[in-house]
Design a protein around this motif. Structure first.
Motif, PDB file in Angstrom:
ATOM      1  N   PHE A  92      47.595  30.302  17.598  1.00  0.00           N
ATOM      2  CA  PHE A  92      47.599  30.892  18.692  1.00  0.00           C
ATOM      3  C   PHE A  92      46.462  31.977  18.983  1.00  0.00           C
ATOM      4  O   PHE A  92      46.044  32.009  20.001  1.00  0.00           O
ATOM      5  CB  PHE A  92      48.962  32.138  18.316  1.00  0.00           C
ATOM      6  CG  PHE A  92      48.980  33.336  19.248  1.00  0.00           C
ATOM      7  CD1 PHE A  92      49.453  33.316  20.542  1.00  0.00           C
ATOM      8  CD2 PHE A  92      48.706  34.333  18.545  1.00  0.00           C
ATOM      9  CE1 PHE A  92      49.541  34.263  21.166  1.00  0.00           C
ATOM     10  CE2 PHE A  92      48.794  35.607  19.261  1.00  0.00           C
ATOM     11  CZ  PHE A  92      49.329  35.814  20.574  1.00  0.00           C
TER      12      PHE A  92
ATOM     13  N   SER B  86      51.548  37.394  27.283  1.00  0.00           N
ATOM     14  CA  SER B  86      51.455  36.513  26.195  1.00  0.00           C
ATOM     15  C   SER B  86      52.215  37.319  25.132  1.00  0.00           C
ATOM     16  O   SER B  86      53.234  37.203  24.682  1.00  0.00           O
ATOM     17  CB  SER B  86      50.200  36.110  25.615  1.00  0.00           C
ATOM     18  OG  SER B  86      49.224  37.249  25.376  1.00  0.00           O
TER      19      SER B  86
ATOM     20  N   TYR C 265      56.579  37.826  24.554  1.00  0.00           N
ATOM     21  CA  TYR C 265      56.890  37.567  23.028  1.00  0.00           C
ATOM     22  C   TYR C 265      57.629  38.668  22.510  1.00  0.00           C
ATOM     23  O   TYR C 265      58.853  38.591  21.871  1.00  0.00           O
ATOM     24  CB  TYR C 265      55.601  37.201  22.087  1.00  0.00           C
ATOM     25  CG  TYR C 265      56.021  36.912  20.845  1.00  0.00           C
ATOM     26  CD1 TYR C 265      56.649  35.797  20.259  1.00  0.00           C
ATOM     27  CD2 TYR C 265      55.790  38.245  19.950  1.00  0.00           C
ATOM     28  CE1 TYR C 265      56.764  35.823  19.090  1.00  0.00           C
ATOM     29  CE2 TYR C 265      56.182  37.859  18.404  1.00  0.00           C
ATOM     30  CZ  TYR C 265      56.643  36.806  17.993  1.00  0.00           C
ATOM     31  OH  TYR C 265      57.002  36.693  16.749  1.00  0.00           O
TER      32      TYR C 265
END
Length: 285
Positions: free
Chosen positions: A209, A14, A18
């Motif tokens: 998120f 994750s 990113y």
């Protein structure tokens, strides 16, 4: 150990991916972290009794340890039950009265410290052995009582897993709450330059998120592991139950422990010959 490895993989998949095309600084919005963690902790405290809170928090360190319900433990359990039932068959029920009433000083129980150290398991064994010593038993009634006690124990050990599952279910919603709070803040600053508004909107979305990542990436695995450990911990009682019921029904000790061996999970179940050789080796000591 696997929990930690899983967490590292989740973070790499994750946050790590990113970071390849974005700035990690954009994800650092301390107010969002404080808000969502506060909401999660507050919900946990508000929705559970002190007993559940203590049990849940106390169960978390066990997730970093391996299972104690190994094949070796079950071989010890079956060997101990065999030794007790063999003594009963040879000398009569009254011969085990002293062992049952004082298991810490029993020459049989003292051979198996890993089993004796679990007071729930020890109480389960000694309570039903005490009933056997006490007199005539209706096997069907004893079986029903055992089933109720096992069910009660199972419900108790499932509590931490259920509590964590509720947290996992609520975390995404808390993420939305935090995101909405951020959007409200943005709407109050609508006159700011686009670059400033964009940063504020991005910060608000961090709440969503965080909520989703916290739920499915961190809390849900804990709930699943606690549930698995609850099921794993109940199997030992089923094993003891079928062995004692077989003995009450008149089966020989060798046959009674075979009943117990057959109900074990395949990965911890000793083979027939393996168990037989182990019992012979221990008998010769």
């Amino acid at each position: 150990m696997f929990l930690i490895i899983g967490y590292v993989v989740i973070l790499l998949a994750s946050v790590g991916t990113y970071a390849i095309h974005g700035s990690l600084a954009a994800l650092w919005v301390p107010a969002e972290y404080i808000a969502i963690i506060g909401l999660v902790v507050g919900s946990f405290v508000a929705g559970n009794s002190m007993k559940v809170i203590k049990k849940t928090v106390g169960s978390l360190p066990s997730l970093l340890k391996g299972s104690k319900y190994t094949k070796t433990l079950y071989i010890d359990l079956l060997a101990m039950l065999f030794e007790i039932l063999a003594k009963v068959r040879k000398e009569g029920l009254m011969a085990i009265e002293a062992d049952v009433e004082n298991p810490d000083g029993s020459p049989i129980f003292s051979k198996y410290p890993d089993i004796v150290s679990d007071h729930h398991v020890l109480d389960f064994i000694t309570d039903y052995l005490r009933m056997m010593v006490g007199g005539n038993l209706n096997t069907l009634e004893i079986e029903a009582l055992m089933d109720m006690e096992i069910e009660t124990h199972h419900h108790e050990v499932e509590v931490p897993g259920h509590a964590m599952a509720k947290i996992a279910d609520g975390a995404p919603a808390f993420g939305i709450v935090v995101a909405v709070m951020g959007v409200v803040n943005v709407m109050g600053s609508v006159g700011q330059p686009p670059a400033v508004l964009g940063k504020m909107i991005g910060g608000a979305l961090v709440g969503t998120f965080l909520g989703i990542l916290l739920s499915y990436g961190f809390v849900s695995p804990i709930a699943n592991l606690l549930e698995q450990k609850a099921h794993e911990g109940s199997k030992i009682y089923q094993c003891i139950k079928v062995v004692l019921l077989a003995a009450m029904s008149g089966y020989a000790p060798q046959v009674a422990i075979e009943f117990g061996r057959k109900v074990l999970f395949s990965d911890v179940r000793p083979g027939f010959l393996e168990l037989e050789e182990e019992l012979k080796a221990r008998k010769g000591k």
